[in-house]
Design an enzyme around this catalytic site. Structure first.
Site, short mmCIF file in Angstrom:
data_model
loop_
_atom_site.label_atom_id
_atom_site.label_comp_id
_atom_site.label_asym_id
_atom_site.label_seq_id
_atom_site.Cartn_x
_atom_site.Cartn_y
_atom_site.Cartn_z
N SER A 187 0.83 -1.21 0.00
CA SER A 187 0.00 0.00 0.00
C SER A 187 0.86 1.25 0.00
CB SER A 187 -0.91 0.03 1.23
OG SER A 187 -1.67 1.23 1.21
N LYS A 217 -4.49 -6.91 3.41
CA LYS A 217 -4.52 -5.77 2.49
C LYS A 217 -5.96 -5.45 2.07
CE LYS A 217 -3.20 -2.39 -0.10
NZ LYS A 217 -3.83 -2.26 -1.35
N HIS A 233 -7.50 -3.62 4.84
CA HIS A 233 -6.91 -2.27 4.80
C HIS A 233 -7.71 -1.40 3.84
CE1 HIS A 233 -4.48 0.69 2.61
NE2 HIS A 233 -3.79 0.89 3.73
N ASN A 234 -8.00 -1.93 2.65
CA ASN A 234 -8.73 -1.15 1.65
C ASN A 234 -10.17 -0.90 2.08
OD1 ASN A 234 -6.35 -1.35 0.22
ND2 ASN A 234 -7.34 -1.78 -1.71
N GLU A 262 -10.00 1.84 4.32
CA GLU A 262 -9.72 3.03 3.49
C GLU A 262 -11.04 3.59 2.92
OE1 GLU A 262 -6.50 2.52 0.46
OE2 GLU A 262 -8.05 3.02 -0.99
#
Ligand code: 6PG
Length: 475
Positions: free
Chosen positions: A128, A182, A185-186, A189
């Site tokens: 990222s 990940k 994480h997104n 986000e």
């Protein structure tokens, strides 16, 4: 066989990652399906370090020291499988293939298993930080075998972002663990950006502030507990004026948010795991809703409220609502990682994930150090909302959080992130939930049974026979 590591796929991310390796002194083999990109990289940046350009996969593989370490940087999906098929036959047992794209963790599990059977390590790695992160230090989330990490980890930790001298890279867990983290994480986000957008909209429509004034509010917020990359760039985007019209940039952009899928996967996966990630889900749905131009056009006739404007001192309250909702979104995301880790046997260290997100990545923020500390204090804390310091902040924020949610509703400003996060907070802290009534309805229409608060066992009530005692059905 000079190259310590190789990168295939020299789009912006791949190119910048290769440059990052070279700048750290690693001789790096570079390869791209079409040679022009390889040539361009050497011409423009060849002086930054030792690049070993290769025209063919065979030459590329031959230039790598053993065990070979190859980072694949192509568009997630079919291209990844195509590249794996191209390279795998050229590799030897013990070699390491790294997928640095935004792959779905289920694909990574499949690919890891297939390559493991051929003796090749497959490391699905979240990366990222966008273009700049890839070049100057991303946050790196590698999954796969521990053995592969022993070879790869020191190099990745070297090129990753650092916070207080600690690299934003750590071994996540086996097979799909890195891409799972990940993905979440997104999802976080998406939630972060939705909450920022709601704060902006509440100040714009609710308090009548201009984009430039709101940019200033965000600039101030970025000096406090909200300090983060996304808040920082919100100031820049809100201050920006369109060159052609002189209007605020946010007023000339089509208001339909796009997505490439990782936020959606986070919610789909959460549904399968039974983890309530309502804040993240609202963020994904808000993007979908924005794209339904036809529905929005037709619905524009619906009347809104006629209410008074809000005070601009209201900005302090919006800060509280934004912060509290953000805590909820992160708590939900970490719960999803916890659930995924349990489901797939990954043994993910949640505190370590907060640690590697402190720098390099899109959601990097001062706040993540607090999450790290919360898991350090109690690795088993079932929700971050129960951590003493977050609980204290939420209790102090709740008056403003409720007021902003009510004010947004009164003014007709959609704030699904604020309101669903508040509902989540209220549901988690509730003494009793109306789920008891739902159980009653299920038992009434389908004999789906229920459990009682005062006795063990599973029961069914004979609804059509009043007075008839319920039956215990589990004995
Ligand atoms: C990152 C980002 C990145 C992602 C973009 C776009 O961590 O650097 O998450 O990987 O591709 O955020 O995502 P959407 O197009 O779905 O908004």
């Amino acid at each position: 066989e000079r190259a310590v590591i190789g990168v295939t796929g020299l789009g912006v991310m791949g190119r910048n990652l290769a440059r990052n390796f070279a700048r750290h002194g690693y001789p790096v083999a570079v390869h791209n399906r079409t040679e022009a990109k390889t040539k361009a990289l050497i011409e423009q940046f060849g002086a930054e370090g030792e690049f070993l350009p290769a025209e063919t996969p065979e030459a590329f593989v031959a230039s790598l020291a053993r065990p070979r370490k190859i980072v694949i940087m192509v568009k997630a999906g079919a291209s990844t499988d195509a590249v794996i098929e191209e390279f795998a036959p050229l590799l030897e047992p013990g070699d390491i293939l790294v997928d640095g794209g935004n792959a779905h963790f289920a694909d990574t599990r499949r690919r890891e298993k297939a390559l493991r059977e051929r003796g090749v390590h497959f490391v699905g790695t979240g990366i990222s930080g966008g273009e700049q992160g890839a070049l100057e230090g991303p946050s790196i989330m590698p999954g796969g075998s521990r053995e592969a990490y022993e070879h790869l980890g020191p190099i990745l930790e070297d090129i990753a972002a650092k916070v207080d001298g600690v690299p934003c890279c750590a071994y996540v867990g086996p097979d799909g663990a890195g891409h799972f983290v990940k993905m979440v994480h997104n999802g976080i986000e998406y939630a972060d950006m939705q909450l920022i957008a709601e704060a902006y909209d509440t100040l714009r429509q609710g308090a009548g502030m201009s984009p430039a004034q709101i940019a200033e509010v965000f600039r101030v917020w970025n000096t406090g507990r909200l300090e983060s990359y996304l808040i920082e760039i919100t100031t820049v985007v809100l201050s920006h004026r369109d060159a052609a019209t002189g209007k605020p940039f946010v007023d000339v952009v089509l208001d339909q948010a796009e997505q490439k899928g990782t936020g959606r996967w986070t919610v789909q996966t959460a549904l399968d795991l039974g983890v309530p990630v309502s804040g993240i889900a609202e963020a994904v749905f808000a993007r979908s809703l924005s794209g339904h131009a036809g529905m929005r056009e037709e619905a524009r006739v619906l009347p809104g409220p006629s209410g008074d404007g809000l005070e601009s001192s209201f900005a302090d309250d919006v800060e509280q609502a934004l912060y509290a909702s953000k805590v909820v979104a992160y708590a939900q995301g970490f719960n999803e990682i916890q659930a995924g880790s349990a489901e797939y046997g990954w043994d993910i260290d949640l505190g370590a994930m907060a640690t590697i997100w402190r720098g390099g990545c899109i959601i990097r923020a001062r706040f993540l150090d607090r999450i790290r500390a919360a898991y350090e204090a109690d690795p088993g804390v079932p929700t971050l909302l129960a951590d003493a310091s977050f609980a204290d902040e939420l209790s102090r924020a709740q008056r403003a959080w409720r007021d902003v949610t009510v004010a947004a509703a009164r003014r007709g400003v959609p704030a699904p992130g604020f309101s669903s996060s508040l509902a989540y907070y209220d549901a988690l802290r509730a003494e009793r939930l109306p789920a008891a009534l739902i159980q009653g309805l299920r038992d009434y229409f389908g004999a789906h049974t229920y459990r009682r608060v005062d006795r063990d066992g599973v029961y069914h009530t004979w609804w059509e026979l009043p007075g008839q005692p319920e039956t215990r059905v589990d004995v």
